[in-house]
Design a protein around this motif. Structure first.
Motif, PDB file in Angstrom:
ATOM      1  N   GLN A  19       0.823  -1.216   0.000  1.00 40.29           N
ATOM      2  CA  GLN A  19       0.000   0.000   0.000  1.00 40.29           C
ATOM      3  C   GLN A  19       0.857   1.265   0.000  1.00 40.29           C
ATOM      4  O   GLN A  19       0.641   2.197   0.753  1.00 40.29           O
ATOM      5  N   GLY A  20       1.870   1.272  -0.861  1.00 43.07           N
ATOM      6  CA  GLY A  20       2.706   2.441  -1.012  1.00 43.07           C
ATOM      7  C   GLY A  20       3.779   2.607   0.041  1.00 43.07           C
ATOM      8  O   GLY A  20       4.522   3.586   0.035  1.00 43.07           O
ATOM      9  N   LYS A  21       3.913   1.629   0.970  1.00 42.05           N
ATOM     10  CA  LYS A  21       4.875   1.765   2.065  1.00 42.05           C
ATOM     11  C   LYS A  21       6.290   1.384   1.654  1.00 42.05           C
ATOM     12  O   LYS A  21       7.254   1.766   2.309  1.00 42.05           O
ATOM     13  N   LYS A  22       6.429   0.604   0.591  1.00 38.56           N
ATOM     14  CA  LYS A  22       7.754   0.206   0.121  1.00 38.56           C
ATOM     15  C   LYS A  22       7.770   0.163  -1.402  1.00 38.56           C
ATOM     16  O   LYS A  22       6.781  -0.196  -2.032  1.00 38.56           O
ATOM     17  N   ALA A  23       8.921   0.527  -1.967  1.00 39.81           N
ATOM     18  CA  ALA A  23       9.137   0.294  -3.393  1.00 39.81           C
ATOM     19  C   ALA A  23       9.582  -1.151  -3.565  1.00 39.81           C
ATOM     20  O   ALA A  23      10.061  -1.785  -2.621  1.00 39.81           O
ATOM     21  N   LEU A  24       9.430  -1.685  -4.761  1.00 39.92           N
ATOM     22  CA  LEU A  24       9.863  -3.056  -5.038  1.00 39.92           C
ATOM     23  C   LEU A  24      10.974  -3.026  -6.073  1.00 39.92           C
ATOM     24  O   LEU A  24      10.805  -2.496  -7.179  1.00 39.92           O
ATOM     25  N   MET A  25      12.112  -3.601  -5.709  1.00 44.42           N
ATOM     26  CA  MET A  25      13.257  -3.705  -6.605  1.00 44.42           C
ATOM     27  C   MET A  25      13.285  -5.094  -7.230  1.00 44.42           C
ATOM     28  O   MET A  25      13.354  -6.105  -6.525  1.00 44.42           O
ATOM     29  N   ILE A  26      13.198  -5.164  -8.562  1.00 48.43           N
ATOM     30  CA  ILE A  26      13.291  -6.429  -9.284  1.00 48.43           C
ATOM     31  C   ILE A  26      14.709  -6.547  -9.844  1.00 48.43           C
ATOM     32  O   ILE A  26      15.123  -5.737 -10.678  1.00 48.43           O
ATOM     33  N   GLU A  27      15.451  -7.516  -9.358  1.00 51.50           N
ATOM     34  CA  GLU A  27      16.822  -7.720  -9.808  1.00 51.50           C
ATOM     35  C   GLU A  27      16.904  -8.938 -10.712  1.00 51.50           C
ATOM     36  O   GLU A  27      16.236  -9.942 -10.464  1.00 51.50           O
ATOM     37  N   GLY A  28      17.721  -8.842 -11.729  1.00 53.58           N
ATOM     38  CA  GLY A  28      17.880  -9.980 -12.637  1.00 53.58           C
ATOM     39  C   GLY A  28      18.919  -9.682 -13.685  1.00 53.58           C
ATOM     40  O   GLY A  28      19.374  -8.543 -13.841  1.00 53.58           O
ATOM     41  N   ALA A  29      19.305 -10.713 -14.420  1.00 49.83           N
ATOM     42  CA  ALA A  29      20.301 -10.566 -15.474  1.00 49.83           C
ATOM     43  C   ALA A  29      19.744  -9.707 -16.614  1.00 49.83           C
ATOM     44  O   ALA A  29      18.535  -9.459 -16.707  1.00 49.83           O
ATOM     45  N   ARG A  30      20.637  -9.254 -17.480  1.00 52.67           N
ATOM     46  CA  ARG A  30      20.209  -8.516 -18.669  1.00 52.67           C
ATOM     47  C   ARG A  30      19.307  -9.396 -19.516  1.00 52.67           C
ATOM     48  O   ARG A  30      19.493 -10.602 -19.631  1.00 52.67           O
ATOM     49  N   ARG A  31      18.304  -8.770 -20.131  1.00 53.18           N
ATOM     50  CA  ARG A  31      17.376  -9.419 -21.063  1.00 53.18           C
ATOM     51  C   ARG A  31      16.544 -10.529 -20.423  1.00 53.18           C
ATOM     52  O   ARG A  31      16.141 -11.474 -21.082  1.00 53.18           O
ATOM     53  N   ILE A  32      16.299 -10.396 -19.128  1.00 52.87           N
ATOM     54  CA  ILE A  32      15.522 -11.419 -18.425  1.00 52.87           C
ATOM     55  C   ILE A  32      14.016 -11.131 -18.505  1.00 52.87           C
ATOM     56  O   ILE A  32      13.186 -11.975 -18.185  1.00 52.87           O
ATOM     57  N   ALA A 105      18.561   8.346  -8.299  1.00 54.57           N
ATOM     58  CA  ALA A 105      17.128   8.012  -8.342  1.00 54.57           C
ATOM     59  C   ALA A 105      16.807   6.952  -7.306  1.00 54.57           C
ATOM     60  O   ALA A 105      15.752   6.995  -6.658  1.00 54.57           O
ATOM     61  N   ARG A 106      17.723   6.013  -7.136  1.00 52.37           N
ATOM     62  CA  ARG A 106      17.495   4.973  -6.130  1.00 52.37           C
ATOM     63  C   ARG A 106      17.509   5.590  -4.729  1.00 52.37           C
ATOM     64  O   ARG A 106      16.704   5.227  -3.871  1.00 52.37           O
ATOM     65  N   ALA A 107      18.423   6.507  -4.508  1.00 51.25           N
ATOM     66  CA  ALA A 107      18.483   7.176  -3.204  1.00 51.25           C
ATOM     67  C   ALA A 107      17.214   7.981  -2.935  1.00 51.25           C
ATOM     68  O   ALA A 107      16.781   8.128  -1.785  1.00 51.25           O
ATOM     69  N   ALA A 108      16.577   8.502  -4.006  1.00 49.65           N
ATOM     70  CA  ALA A 108      15.363   9.324  -3.864  1.00 49.65           C
ATOM     71  C   ALA A 108      14.147   8.517  -3.428  1.00 49.65           C
ATOM     72  O   ALA A 108      13.145   9.092  -2.980  1.00 49.65           O
ATOM     73  N   ILE A 109      14.217   7.188  -3.554  1.00 52.98           N
ATOM     74  CA  ILE A 109      13.079   6.329  -3.193  1.00 52.98           C
ATOM     75  C   ILE A 109      12.619   6.603  -1.763  1.00 52.98           C
ATOM     76  O   ILE A 109      11.413   6.587  -1.473  1.00 52.98           O
ATOM     77  N   LYS A 110      13.547   6.858  -0.876  1.00 53.20           N
ATOM     78  CA  LYS A 110      13.212   7.126   0.529  1.00 53.20           C
ATOM     79  C   LYS A 110      12.172   8.244   0.644  1.00 53.20           C
ATOM     80  O   LYS A 110      11.173   8.118   1.361  1.00 53.20           O
ATOM     81  N   TYR A 111      12.387   9.310  -0.104  1.00 56.06           N
ATOM     82  CA  TYR A 111      11.502  10.482  -0.012  1.00 56.06           C
ATOM     83  C   TYR A 111      10.223  10.288  -0.822  1.00 56.06           C
ATOM     84  O   TYR A 111       9.147  10.742  -0.418  1.00 56.06           O
ATOM     85  N   LEU A 112      10.347   9.607  -1.946  1.00 57.93           N
ATOM     86  CA  LEU A 112       9.175   9.394  -2.799  1.00 57.93           C
ATOM     87  C   LEU A 112       8.168   8.456  -2.142  1.00 57.93           C
ATOM     88  O   LEU A 112       6.957   8.671  -2.210  1.00 57.93           O
ATOM     89  N   VAL A 113       8.684   7.399  -1.507  1.00 55.62           N
ATOM     90  CA  VAL A 113       7.788   6.470  -0.808  1.00 55.62           C
ATOM     91  C   VAL A 113       7.137   7.166   0.393  1.00 55.62           C
ATOM     92  O   VAL A 113       5.937   6.995   0.654  1.00 55.62           O
ATOM     93  N   ALA A 114       7.928   7.958   1.118  1.00 55.94           N
ATOM     94  CA  ALA A 114       7.382   8.678   2.274  1.00 55.94           C
ATOM     95  C   ALA A 114       6.281   9.654   1.851  1.00 55.94           C
ATOM     96  O   ALA A 114       5.307   9.865   2.585  1.00 55.94           O
ATOM     97  N   ASP A 115       6.418  10.219   0.655  1.00 55.59           N
ATOM     98  CA  ASP A 115       5.389  11.132   0.133  1.00 55.59           C
ATOM     99  C   ASP A 115       4.047  10.420  -0.042  1.00 55.59           C
ATOM    100  O   ASP A 115       2.992  11.003   0.209  1.00 55.59           O
ATOM    101  N   GLY A 116       4.089   9.157  -0.476  1.00 57.86           N
ATOM    102  CA  GLY A 116       2.906   8.309  -0.456  1.00 57.86           C
ATOM    103  C   GLY A 116       1.914   8.449  -1.590  1.00 57.86           C
ATOM    104  O   GLY A 116       0.855   7.831  -1.577  1.00 57.86           O
TER     105      GLY A 116
END
Length: 452
Positions: A19-32, A105-116
């Motif tokens: 519900q907007g409390k966390k961003a989701l990071m999808i990690e994987g190889a190139r072209r996955i 941009a990754r560092a900005a996630i903290k503020y963007l998620v908090a904004d809600g």
């Protein structure tokens, strides 16, 4: 062609739970297929979405992050104007694609998620490589999930074999063999999976070109070239070592023990010198590491020996194209031999790699076991893989031996199970034959690995 991926269900769970409390990071190889699944999710599950591809190095977008994060109203106004998309509070998604290319941009996630106001998906390759996280604070408002190549079940569904997969699952649960013709059909499907692999573009090419292996091979070689280009961009201190391991993966896997022999890379070399190398290859998800564990007990990782390692390719289709050049594949009739179950050279390499790939897709870390007999001057017990149930109270481990031929010995597995009988949940042989139980060993065809 849109491929059905299991990770989509996990994205839905994240959307409903976070519900907007966390961003989701999808990690994987190139072209996955990370970008594709994110866009598909945005289209289906939100009123609107914006995808910011940081690989394009859009200076205007980068300026927004550098100059306007202290005024999010202006920040979002600029994003909407730039992309021509209206964002609706709690009904829009913003995707940061290849976010490792622009760490701010990754560092900005903290503020963007908090904004809600909106939900955030991130995709990345080589996310935790040191160069990509310098001078930023890793946001705690970030949840991580790994994305792998299509597993056998996803591959089968893409080829319209959903009913066959359901039948395979029922037979495994009932501990009974498939009807003979269905087993043969499942083995042909599995052999196709071994040849094509699970990278989305080769799979799509294979299907759209009426099961043409050559067209799929072209796509795989494009991906291998991308991997090589990525390697050439990394820190010069360990670039040559990464390249050496990458090039030698087929050679090491074609040997009996299949583990990396460091002296073959360079005289006088040893495992510690390649620590950064394996970190890079595994973190990029180009490879799947399998470490020696000679005292398998509660917590396999506590007893791993990192000086002894097998290095499997993350995708077996890529391994095939990596091991043979285009002419060899055709002139040696490799496709025909594998489909007929008659490939002698490197057959064990492909079988073991694809089982490793399937186990990793099921969430397992990979370990193997060897016992050296001083009197015989050789290993008298060799176990290809050990997986566990990860229980802290009722811990059990499950040894697995992979047999590419129909005739084989179970001496190693029998001795291992006898030695560690109190810790064993079940012992498995994975072989080309149908399901059977021999004494205390469960023998399954390779396509049933999806059930482990």
């Amino acid at each position: 062609m849109v491929l059905e991926r299991k990770i989509y269900k996990k994205l839905l769970e994240w959307k409903n739970d976070s519900q907007g409390k966390k961003a989701l990071m999808i990690e994987g190889a190139r072209r996955i297929g990370k970008s594709t699944i994110c866009e598909e999710f945005g289209k289906n599950e939100y009123e609107t979405y914006i995808l910011i591809d940081f690989a394009k190095k859009d200076k205007e977008i980068e300026t927004y992050f550098k100059s306007h994060l202290n005024d999010l109203d202006t920040f979002f106004m600029l994003l909407q104007t730039h992309f021509g998309v209206r964002l609706t509070e709690r009904k829009s998604l913003i995707i940061f694609d290849e976010v490792q290319m622009f760490p701010q941009a990754r560092a900005a996630i903290k503020y963007l998620v908090a904004d809600g106001r909106f939900d955030y998906l991130e995709t990345g390759s080589l996310i935790s490589i040191r160069e990509n996280v310098k001078n930023i604070v890793i946001p705690s408002e970030e949840r991580h999930i790994n994305m792998y190549p299509l597993d056998f079940e996803e591959f089968a569904v893409a080829l319209g074999e959903q009913l066959l997969v359901e039948y395979i699952k029922r037979c495994f649960e009932k501990k009974e063999p498939l009807e003979r013709s269905m087993h043969n059909q499942a083995m042909i499907l599995f052999q196709q999976y071994m040849l094509v692999g699970g990278m989305p573009m080769p799979v799509v090419s294979f299907i759209e070109n009426k099961k043409d292996f050559t067209e799929a091979d072209k796509e795989k070689r494009d991906i291998l070239r991308l991997y090589r280009e990525d390697i050439m961009k990394i820190d010069a201190r360990y670039r040559s070592k990464v390249l050496a391991i990458f090039d030698q993966i087929p050679g090491f896997l074609s040997q009996h023990e299949k583990r990396v022999v460091f002296k073959q890379l360079q005289d006088g070399s040893y495992a510690d010198q390649y620590e950064e190398t394996f970190f890079w290859l595994s973190d990029s998800m180009i490879s799947n590491e399998c470490f020696l564990c000679n005292d398998p007990n509660v917590g396999l990782s506590l007893n791993e020996t990192r000086g002894y390692v097998k290095c499997y390719m993350g995708d077996t289709g890529l391994l095939l194209s990596h091991a043979f050049d285009e002419n060899e594949l055709l002139e040696d009739e490799v496709y025909k031999q594998i489909l007929n179950g008659k490939l002698q050279i490197n057959e064990g390499m492909l079988y073991e790699n694809v089982i490793a790939q399937m186990l990793v897709a099921n969430g397992h870390k990979l370990y193997f076991y060897n016992h050296y007999n001083e009197e015989k001057h050789r290993n008298d017990i060799e176990i290809d893989f050990i997986i566990s149930n990860n229980s802290k109270l009722k811990y059990k481990m499950f040894p697995i031996e992979v047999k590419s031929g129909k005739r084989y010995s179970t001496v190693s597995l029998n001795n291992f199970m006898k030695k560690y009988k109190e810790r064993i949940g079940a012992g498995y042989i994975i072989h080309p034959r149908n399901f059977m139980i021999r004494e205390d060993i469960i023998c399954i065809p390779p396509y049933m690995t999806i059930m482990l």
